[in-house]
Write a protein that holds these residues in place. Sequence first.
Motif, mmCIF file in Angstrom:
data_model
loop_
_atom_site.group_PDB
_atom_site.id
_atom_site.type_symbol
_atom_site.label_atom_id
_atom_site.label_comp_id
_atom_site.label_asym_id
_atom_site.label_seq_id
_atom_site.Cartn_x
_atom_site.Cartn_y
_atom_site.Cartn_z
ATOM 1 N N PRO A 69 -14.593 -27.134 -37.930
ATOM 2 C CA PRO A 69 -14.246 -28.286 -37.591
ATOM 3 C C PRO A 69 -14.384 -28.570 -37.451
ATOM 4 O O PRO A 69 -13.939 -30.300 -37.255
ATOM 5 C CB PRO A 69 -12.435 -27.092 -37.599
ATOM 6 N N THR A 70 -14.881 -29.030 -35.834
ATOM 7 C CA THR A 70 -15.572 -30.055 -34.955
ATOM 8 C C THR A 70 -16.466 -30.752 -35.272
ATOM 9 O O THR A 70 -16.292 -32.202 -35.422
ATOM 10 C CB THR A 70 -15.763 -30.141 -33.940
ATOM 11 N N PHE A 71 -17.400 -30.546 -36.500
ATOM 12 C CA PHE A 71 -17.943 -31.658 -37.648
ATOM 13 C C PHE A 71 -17.234 -32.000 -38.502
ATOM 14 O O PHE A 71 -17.181 -33.649 -38.925
ATOM 15 C CB PHE A 71 -19.497 -30.614 -38.025
ATOM 16 N N PRO A 155 -10.975 -38.298 -30.503
ATOM 17 C CA PRO A 155 -12.740 -38.996 -30.264
ATOM 18 C C PRO A 155 -14.031 -38.704 -31.133
ATOM 19 O O PRO A 155 -14.163 -36.612 -30.386
ATOM 20 C CB PRO A 155 -12.617 -38.971 -28.501
ATOM 21 N N ILE A 156 -14.775 -39.281 -30.679
ATOM 22 C CA ILE A 156 -15.728 -38.549 -31.852
ATOM 23 C C ILE A 156 -17.461 -38.529 -30.474
ATOM 24 O O ILE A 156 -17.516 -39.560 -29.932
ATOM 25 C CB ILE A 156 -16.573 -39.436 -32.758
ATOM 26 N N ASP A 157 -18.489 -37.382 -30.750
ATOM 27 C CA ASP A 157 -19.795 -37.491 -29.727
ATOM 28 C C ASP A 157 -20.407 -37.841 -31.314
ATOM 29 O O ASP A 157 -20.495 -37.501 -32.178
ATOM 30 C CB ASP A 157 -19.870 -36.002 -29.507
ATOM 31 N N PHE A 158 -21.213 -39.336 -30.291
ATOM 32 C CA PHE A 158 -21.284 -39.512 -31.724
ATOM 33 C C PHE A 158 -22.763 -39.037 -31.696
ATOM 34 O O PHE A 158 -23.689 -39.264 -32.716
ATOM 35 C CB PHE A 158 -21.570 -41.238 -31.369
ATOM 36 N N GLU A 159 -23.475 -38.455 -30.886
ATOM 37 C CA GLU A 159 -24.997 -37.924 -31.117
ATOM 38 C C GLU A 159 -24.712 -36.811 -32.244
ATOM 39 O O GLU A 159 -26.077 -36.195 -32.970
ATOM 40 C CB GLU A 159 -24.886 -37.490 -29.141
ATOM 41 N N THR A 160 -23.786 -36.060 -31.752
ATOM 42 C CA THR A 160 -23.602 -34.606 -32.212
ATOM 43 C C THR A 160 -22.959 -35.208 -34.009
ATOM 44 O O THR A 160 -22.738 -34.161 -34.214
ATOM 45 C CB THR A 160 -23.025 -33.746 -31.695
ATOM 46 N N MET A 161 -22.285 -36.372 -34.052
ATOM 47 C CA MET A 161 -21.217 -36.059 -35.152
ATOM 48 C C MET A 161 -19.849 -35.683 -35.231
ATOM 49 O O MET A 161 -19.677 -34.745 -36.088
ATOM 50 C CB MET A 161 -21.631 -36.693 -36.158
ATOM 51 N N ARG A 162 -19.595 -35.082 -33.873
ATOM 52 C CA ARG A 162 -18.567 -33.627 -33.881
ATOM 53 C C ARG A 162 -17.234 -34.559 -33.065
ATOM 54 O O ARG A 162 -17.351 -35.461 -32.151
ATOM 55 C CB ARG A 162 -19.126 -32.532 -33.542
ATOM 56 N N ALA A 163 -16.199 -34.120 -33.607
ATOM 57 C CA ALA A 163 -15.000 -34.833 -32.905
ATOM 58 C C ALA A 163 -15.115 -34.249 -31.375
ATOM 59 O O ALA A 163 -14.677 -32.047 -32.069
ATOM 60 C CB ALA A 163 -13.660 -34.331 -33.848
#
Length: 276
Positions: A69-71, A155-163
């Motif tokens: 779900p984070t992805f 918020p999103i981690d753009f390196e991994t595209m995970r929330a």
Amino acid sequence: MNWELFARAAEVVRNAEALVITAGAGMGVDSGLPDFRGDQGFWKAYPMYERLGLSFVDAANPAHFHRDPTFGWGFYGHRTNLYRATAPHAGFFLLRQWAERFGLDTFVVTSNVDGQFQKAGFGEDQMLEVHGSIHHLQCLTPCSSAIWDNHEEIPIDFETMRARHIPLCPHCGGTARPNILMFSDFSWVGGRSHGQQVRFDIFLEQHRKERLAIIEMGAGSAIPTIRYTSERLGERGNATVVRINPREPYIRAPHISIATGALEGLTGIDRALNQP
């Protein structure tokens, strides 16, 4: 661009007794939103998915919410944030102005999930969002038919595209997902869109004998839901479609084909409407 086309489209609006606005992804391009046209268009907007070898069809799939779900929320969380931050372009407001100026009862039919029409002042009671809305959530399972407003901060981690935050269902505590019809989607809760469809059917019945203007913008043939809707409405003897599309403008006469982007086409029609 042929001025005659703008003038003919202006006459359609001027003589109409009701207005249907149909819009695909191209409607948002002039607001700075991506239209995901083909893999290259999607990867231009989301280069991180090119690195992962994922197309739009791959990314817009509920399987990600089940597996990771984070992805899943990485893609939809970013789009939620993008759509919240985007201002509708002037063309949205021209459409509202025409409806008010000519006293036209109006309904919007869109495959877009971005909520831009509502942000431009169109009412919830005059909307049919055929693929749902990113601004509403449902249970992933789903544990019920409940649909609720999306007030989540994601918020999103753009390196991994995970929330960094996963919205949860308030009813069962499981993962929540956007109330959007995705690809290979068997758990979409369609109650909200179905209610909108019922209101649209009533609208069409109320205006069955009236002259109907259908203004279509940015609706491509790859996912042709909106084009088919416009063409079906255009089969009514008292209806005329104005198709505004820079790449796929063709529609059979007596309907009108304008080969521009949405804002350019609407601005041209507006100029013609304001000619003495």
